[in-house]
Write an enzyme that holds these catalytic residues in place. Structure first.
Site, PDB file in Angstrom:
ATOM      1  N   GLU A   1       0.838  -1.210   0.000  1.00 31.69           N
ATOM      2  CA  GLU A   1       0.000   0.000   0.000  1.00 31.69           C
ATOM      3  C   GLU A   1       0.870   1.256   0.000  1.00 31.69           C
ATOM      4  OE1 GLU A   1      -2.528  -0.491   3.428  1.00 31.69           O
ATOM      5  OE2 GLU A   1      -3.578  -2.201   2.536  1.00 31.69           O
TER       6      GLU A   1
ATOM      7  N   GLU B   1      -1.971 -11.039  -4.663  1.00 35.70           N
ATOM      8  CA  GLU B   1      -2.088 -11.934  -5.821  1.00 35.70           C
ATOM      9  C   GLU B   1      -1.377 -11.345  -7.042  1.00 35.70           C
ATOM     10  OE1 GLU B   1      -4.385 -10.932  -3.743  1.00 35.70           O
ATOM     11  OE2 GLU B   1      -6.142 -12.257  -3.674  1.00 35.70           O
TER      12      GLU B   1
ATOM     13  N   CYS C   1      -9.912 -10.243  -4.893  1.00 39.57           N
ATOM     14  CA  CYS C   1     -10.821  -9.154  -5.266  1.00 39.57           C
ATOM     15  C   CYS C   1     -11.147  -9.254  -6.761  1.00 39.57           C
ATOM     16  CB  CYS C   1     -10.193  -7.800  -4.928  1.00 39.57           C
ATOM     17  SG  CYS C   1      -8.937  -7.260  -6.112  1.00 39.57           S
TER      18      CYS C   1
HETATM   19  N1  THU Z   1      -6.003  -7.441  -0.577  1.00 42.48           N
HETATM   20  C1  THU Z   1      -5.196  -8.357  -1.167  1.00 42.48           C
HETATM   21  O1  THU Z   1      -3.964  -8.197  -1.209  1.00 42.48           O
HETATM   22  N2  THU Z   1      -5.776  -9.447  -1.728  1.00 42.48           N
HETATM   23  C2  THU Z   1      -7.096  -9.751  -1.654  1.00 42.48           C
HETATM   24  O2  THU Z   1      -7.505 -10.793  -2.139  1.00 42.48           O
HETATM   25  C3  THU Z   1      -8.026  -8.831  -0.985  1.00 42.48           C
HETATM   26  C4  THU Z   1      -7.447  -7.532  -0.551  1.00 42.48           C
HETATM   27  C5  THU Z   1      -5.375  -6.291   0.071  1.00 42.48           C
HETATM   28  C6  THU Z   1      -5.581  -4.966  -0.602  1.00 42.48           C
HETATM   29  C7  THU Z   1      -5.357  -4.012   0.552  1.00 42.48           C
HETATM   30  O3  THU Z   1      -3.958  -3.794   0.700  1.00 42.48           O
HETATM   31  C8  THU Z   1      -5.832  -4.780   1.766  1.00 42.48           C
HETATM   32  O4  THU Z   1      -5.887  -6.134   1.371  1.00 42.48           O
HETATM   33  C9  THU Z   1      -7.193  -4.347   2.265  1.00 42.48           C
HETATM   34  O5  THU Z   1      -8.134  -4.319   1.248  1.00 42.48           O
END
Ligand code: THU
Length: 130
Positions: free
Chosen positions: A44, A55, A86
């Site tokens: 992030e 992923e 997601c």
């Molecule tokens: N996130 C992932 O890395 N993979 C997922 O399958 C769902 C969400 C991350 C994105 C963000 O950094 C955090 O989880 C919260 O949404």
């Protein structure tokens, strides 16, 4: 490589994630057709929408090393339950991986596996661009 071994690599990959704002750690490990594994965590930045999911980190690492054929991806997170990919990641995996197995691991180290086609029915892709 069995599913549990791949899933535990996703758990391990949570350690390299950088969820500086959400504090929600996610790890992923993708298995190539010839048995190699690439892993990664979510990253992030202060401009939140530029976040990359675990992923896509793992998949893009593999792609940028020349890999093109994949069998499965495993996903682990801080949530007690299974962490499904997601929508954006489903689309990217559809375009770059084909119908791979999506293996999710929860806090009890139980596994749930679905095909990508079960998670992204009626997808948009290459065929629509022709
Ligand atoms: N996130 C992932 O890395 N993979 C997922 O399958 C769902 C969400 C991350 C994105 C963000 O950094 C955090 O989880 C919260 O949404």
């Amino acid at each position: 490589m069995d599913k549990k071994t791949l899933a535990l690599k996703a758990v391990e990959a949570k350690k390299v994630s950088l969820p500086a704002y959400s504090s929600f750690h996610v790890g992923a490990a993708i298995l190539t057709e010839d048995g190699k594994v690439y892993s990664g965590g979510n990253i992030e930045t202060s401009s939140y929408s530029l976040t990359i999911c675990a992923e896509r980190t793992a998949l893009f690492k593999a792609i940028s090393e020349g890999e093109r054929k994949f069998k499965a991806i495993a996903i682990a997170s801080d949530a007690p339950e299974f962490c499904p990919p997601c929508g954006a990641c489903r689309q990217v995996m559809y375009d770059l991986c084909g119908d791979i197995d999506i293996i999710m691991i929860n806090h009890k180290e139980e596994l749930k596996t679905l095909k990508l086609s079960e998670m992204l029915p009626f997808p948009f892709g290459d065929n629509e661009l022709k």
